[in-house]
Scaffold this active site. Structure first.
Site, short mmCIF file in Angstrom:
data_model
loop_
_atom_site.label_atom_id
_atom_site.label_comp_id
_atom_site.label_asym_id
_atom_site.label_seq_id
_atom_site.Cartn_x
_atom_site.Cartn_y
_atom_site.Cartn_z
N HIS A 17 0.84 -1.21 0.00
CA HIS A 17 0.00 0.00 0.00
C HIS A 17 0.87 1.25 0.00
O HIS A 17 0.61 2.22 -0.73
CB HIS A 17 -0.86 0.07 1.28
CG HIS A 17 -1.91 -0.99 1.40
ND1 HIS A 17 -2.06 -1.76 2.53
CD2 HIS A 17 -2.88 -1.39 0.55
CE1 HIS A 17 -3.09 -2.57 2.38
NE2 HIS A 17 -3.59 -2.39 1.17
N LYS A 41 -14.99 -8.73 3.97
CA LYS A 41 -13.74 -9.18 4.59
C LYS A 41 -13.85 -9.11 6.11
O LYS A 41 -14.42 -8.16 6.65
CB LYS A 41 -12.57 -8.28 4.15
CG LYS A 41 -12.15 -8.45 2.70
CD LYS A 41 -10.95 -7.55 2.41
CE LYS A 41 -10.52 -7.64 0.96
NZ LYS A 41 -9.50 -6.61 0.62
N ARG A 90 -2.03 -5.46 -8.50
CA ARG A 90 -0.94 -6.44 -8.38
C ARG A 90 -0.94 -7.41 -9.54
O ARG A 90 0.07 -8.03 -9.85
CB ARG A 90 -1.09 -7.22 -7.07
CG ARG A 90 -0.72 -6.41 -5.85
CD ARG A 90 -1.19 -7.07 -4.58
NE ARG A 90 -2.64 -7.15 -4.58
CZ ARG A 90 -3.38 -7.36 -3.49
NH1 ARG A 90 -2.80 -7.56 -2.34
NH2 ARG A 90 -4.69 -7.40 -3.57
N SER A 127 -2.79 -7.50 2.75
CA SER A 127 -3.13 -7.50 4.19
C SER A 127 -3.61 -8.88 4.60
O SER A 127 -3.29 -9.36 5.69
CB SER A 127 -4.23 -6.47 4.47
OG SER A 127 -3.81 -5.18 4.13
#
Ligand code: PNS
Length: 159
Positions: A17, A41, A90, A127
């Site tokens: 990040h 999440k 990504r 994360s």
């Protein structure tokens, strides 16, 4: 003034990040990092903790501020008069996930989304994986800022 918003869950903020935030801060006059909640999440840190970790990690970036938001990201962008949303990519999975959100946000208010490719050395960092590896005692010290690493160890009862 070109103001952009970099939204995410940041649970917790990772070096991936921070690479995106740092590079995006060079593209816009002002960058607002905005912590929201991804309803799909599970979370480890509460919103205030995520904000504190982000503020500490971004303290050396003079044109970056950190805010929390609830509700739609497009409404937050309109409230603070931001012209763009920045997202890191990504790989293909991120693109598949982010493209409909970018298109929906453009449909809702016309806000543009700018995709920034993740640095090749950080493409595997998320994360979710950081939390999973740390939960089972793996070494994630090189993947998050030191203060975040300390908090992770504390939260997971490893300090
Ligand atoms: O780091 P994440 O989990 O990818 O962050 C996702 C987040 C919080 C940025 C995203 O879920 C979001 O923007 N939520 C706000 C609600 C919203 O605007 N939903 C519609 C998106 S098209």
């Amino acid at each position: 003034m070109t103001r952009a918003v970099c939204p995410g869950s940041f649970d917790p903020v990772t070096n991936g990040h921070l690479d995106i935030i740092r590079r995006a801060s060079a593209l816009f006059e002002e960058l607002v990092v905005a912590t929201g909640t991804n309803a799909s999440k599970s979370r480890l840190f509460d919103p205030e903790e995520r904000l504190e970790m982000l503020r500490e990690a971004c303290a050396d970036l003079p044109n970056v501020s950190v805010r929390g938001f609830t509700g739609l990201i497009v409404d937050f962008c309109r409230d603070i008069d931001a012209q763009a949303i920045v997202k890191g990519l990504r790989g293909g999975n991120d693109y598949e996930y982010e493209l409909p959100m970018a298109q929906m946000n453009a449909h809702l208010t016309g806000v543009e989304t700018v995709f920034v490719p993740t640095d090749a050395s950080l493409g595997y960092v998320s994360s979710t994986l950081v939390k999973e590896v740390a939960t089972f005692g793996g070494d994630v010290s090189g993947l998050v800022p030191p203060a975040v690493h300390r908090r992770l160890q504390e939260r997971l009862g490893r300090a």
